[in-house]
Design an enzyme around this catalytic site. Sequence first.
Site, PDB file in Angstrom:
ATOM      1  N   GLU A   1       0.879  -1.185   0.000  1.00 35.98           N
ATOM      2  CA  GLU A   1       0.000   0.000   0.000  1.00 35.98           C
ATOM      3  C   GLU A   1       0.900   1.214   0.000  1.00 35.98           C
ATOM      4  O   GLU A   1       1.830   1.315   0.800  1.00 35.98           O
ATOM      5  CB  GLU A   1      -0.914  -0.030   1.235  1.00 35.98           C
TER       6      GLU A   1
ATOM      7  N   CYS B   1      -2.213   7.914   5.060  1.00 40.44           N
ATOM      8  CA  CYS B   1      -2.320   7.558   3.639  1.00 40.44           C
ATOM      9  C   CYS B   1      -3.682   7.948   3.087  1.00 40.44           C
ATOM     10  O   CYS B   1      -3.827   8.216   1.901  1.00 40.44           O
ATOM     11  CB  CYS B   1      -2.105   6.060   3.454  1.00 40.44           C
TER      12      CYS B   1
END
Length: 545
Positions: free
Chosen positions: A293, A327
């Site tokens: 990720e 994020c």
Amino acid sequence: MSKGFFNVPVAKNEPVLTYAPGTPERKELQAKIAELRSTEVELPMIIGGNEVYTDRKERMFPPHEIEHTLGYYNQGVASHVEMAIDAALEAKEKWANLSWQHRASIFLKAADLLAGPYRAKINAATMLGQSKNAFQSEIDAACELADFFRFGVQEMTNIYKIQPESARGMWNYSEYRPLEGFIYALTPFNFTSIAGNLPAAPALMGNVVVWKPSKTAIYSAGVIMEVFKEAGLPDGVINLVFASGPVAADVVLTHADFAGIHFTGSTGVFQSIWKKIGDNIYKYKTYPRIVGETGGKDFIFADNTADKRGLAIAMLRGAFEYQGQKCSAASRVYIPESIWPEVKEIFGKELATVKMGPPEDFTNFVNAVIDEASFDKLKGFIDRAREDEDAEVIFGGNCDKSVGYFIEPTVIQAKKADYETMQEELFGPVLTIYVYEDEKMDETLDILDATSIYALTGAVFSQDRYSIEKITKRLEHAAGNFYINDKPTGAVVGQQPFGGARGSGTDDKAGAIFNFLRWTSIRTIKETFVIPQQYTYPNFQPDED
């Protein structure tokens, strides 16, 4: 490996403590912060259960108070990474053959340790080492990491229960084996829970791990390793190394027993790792699993029916919680011109009440960004926006690194939808707003979808159900986690499996069954009870006259 089922403790999300004035948890956390601040520590690497020291000591300090020393960690080199791989491979057979119930017990105990005796310590370490306020530390370092461990056990058992059908006269079953080799966990600074989960998830499935944390989160990584040890994790199952990224990559990604990587970090680093794996693919015993990720350029899109105050609060929280270093942080917002003046007024009044400072003061909403490189990068974007005719800094913009790396929550209004801060991942407390003409909603949705390489999180604000459905369908591939009338941050383990596609990663959904399936290799076994004694088929018989 998948035999002998019995009930396991039901996974429930760890309750979030408030740390309100007068509460016992507030007093305990404040005392632990004072204790950690008053004692310099030296953190060794942990390889094969042994503490490993070197002659190179690197200073750890709070990003919000750069003159204060928390302690030192021992910087490793290539030989230490090799030691960690050897230790992992040495531990592999015993760990892989351990009954799943005993692997589960270790991580269930680790969850209870985090929720209990280690709660104040893991939160205090995160607050000091990563400049995260008390609430953000609580939901991350204590609650989410405990959730990862408990839900991991639940999903492991759910996987083992997935078995094929068997026809009469045979028995088919599947064994879920750990991968053949070792796993490399490369973890980020922004979430202590991610730093703990990335090595733990493969280990829970019977794998052995070499773990390299971000150099700006080593302080809390040391506490996580303490928890693993006290929980009874055998030596060598997870090995903690403090080598530089390129040094570790050169050793790990060229090793024949490299079996997979569990990664959270930048897109550039992930792409370079993938390329290096491709270049070395002929060296490996097995095709490595690549799970990563890599961040996002997360958005909020509003139509003209949006709840204006709700939108303003979502913008503030989504963009500025933990200094925009999630994020999933809201980084770009698309607002129709008909509602923008009122939203701007509400947002500005709320933003004016936000306090910034060290996390030791529990009333500070915003703290420091992680390091000087991040500070300088963010300041550069803000300074350019001040001078650029295609943008305007409408709120904030002040930056100061004399005491710590403080960037004031900043809002840029872009006059062009492709302005650089609408496209680039900034990873800091900078939000860019683009105001579109109401009648150009469809065109603006197309622009949103094509603007960024990322597809991690996004949100729509609307009170029109037809519009909500339309926008949700149109932005189908723009976000792996999509929110309706909510900020695009705050995914909860077991509730919103997290991950994105496009430039945001492999979308393997951390904390969910999909991620755990990546850390197992399935062997299907068929047993025949009555063995055939001839090879012919019934149609071999001749026709009757």
